[in-house]
Design an enzyme around this catalytic site. Structure first.
Site, PDB file in Angstrom:
ATOM      1  CG  HIS A   1      59.106 -45.360  32.909  1.00 39.37           C
ATOM      2  ND1 HIS A   1      60.180 -46.019  32.364  1.00 39.37           N
ATOM      3  CD2 HIS A   1      59.572 -44.142  33.293  1.00 39.37           C
ATOM      4  CE1 HIS A   1      61.242 -45.230  32.425  1.00 39.37           C
ATOM      5  NE2 HIS A   1      60.890 -44.081  32.986  1.00 39.37           N
ATOM      6  CD  GLU A   2      57.484 -41.365  35.007  1.00 38.71           C
ATOM      7  OE1 GLU A   2      58.204 -41.018  35.968  1.00 38.71           O
ATOM      8  OE2 GLU A   2      57.872 -41.341  33.832  1.00 38.71           O
TER       9      GLU A   2
ATOM     10  CG  HIS B   1      61.444 -43.356  37.912  1.00 33.62           C
ATOM     11  ND1 HIS B   1      62.797 -43.518  37.759  1.00 33.62           N
ATOM     12  CD2 HIS B   1      60.945 -43.166  36.662  1.00 33.62           C
ATOM     13  CE1 HIS B   1      63.107 -43.426  36.470  1.00 33.62           C
ATOM     14  NE2 HIS B   1      61.996 -43.232  35.788  1.00 33.62           N
TER      15      HIS B   1
END
Length: 151
Positions: free
Chosen positions: A67-68, A71
Site C-alpha cells: 500500500h505504501e 503511494h
C-alpha cells in the site's frame, strides 16, 4: 524484525510487485497509533507501525508495504498518489494492495468518553472530548451530558 530486515523486505517487494527499485529508507515507527504505515512526501521514506506486524504477522506487513509503495512509486512518477486518485486505485488493484489495514484496537476499545442524551438516553462513545454546549443528540436533538470518563 528490525529496521534493516524491514528495509530489505521493502526493497524485495518493490522489485517483485512493482518492477521498480525502492531507493529510500523504510523503518518502524513506534509512535504510529491509528495507521498501519505512512509514506512521507518530503523525504520519500516509508514508516511502518510495528504493532501491526506483532499483532497480525508477516502477511499484514506485506500488505501495508504494498500500500505504501503504491503511494511512493506514483508520487515519484508524478501521478495521482492519493487514495481518491484513479491511478492509485488501479495500481492498488494490480498489486493486490489493500485499501486499509486491520485496526489493532476497535473504536470501542479506544473510546475515552461516554456521552448520554438527556432526552432519549441514547449513548455515544467518543475518543476525544466533545463540547456539549455545541453538540446535540443525532437522533432527537437533545442535549448531551458526560456520563462516564473511561480512562
Amino acid at each position: 524484525m528490525n529496521n534493516r530486515e524491514l528495509q530489505q523486505l521493502v526493497e524485495e517487494i518493490s522489485l517483485e510487485a512493482f518492477d521498480r527499485t525502492f531507493e529510500h529508507e523504510a523503518l518502524f515507527n513506534n509512535r504510529l497509533r491509528t495507521t498501519g504505515g505512512r509514506y512521507l512526501l518530503g523525504s520519500h521514506n516509508i514508516e511502518i507501525n510495528p504493532k501491526q506486524y506483532e499483532t497480525y504477522g508477516n502477511d499484514a506487513l506485506v500488505d501495508i508495504i504494498k500500500h505504501e509503495l503504491c503511494h511512493y512509486h506514483l508520487h515519484l512518477l508524478g501521478k495521482g498518489y492519493k487514495h481518491r486518485d484513479r491511478e492509485f486505485k488501479l495500481l492498488s488493484k494490480q498489486v493486490n494492495a489493500p485499501r486499509f489495514c486491520t485496526p489493532i484496537d476497535s473504536y470501542e476499545q479506544r473510546a475515552n468518553y461516554i456521552y448520554q442524551c438527556t432526552k432519549c438516553n441514547n449513548e455515544y462513545l467518543r475518543i476525544r472530548k466533545v463540547d456539549i454546549k455545541k453538540m446535540r443528540c443525532g437522533h432527537c436533538g437533545g442535549k448531551l451530558k458526560l456520563k462516564k470518563l473511561i480512562k
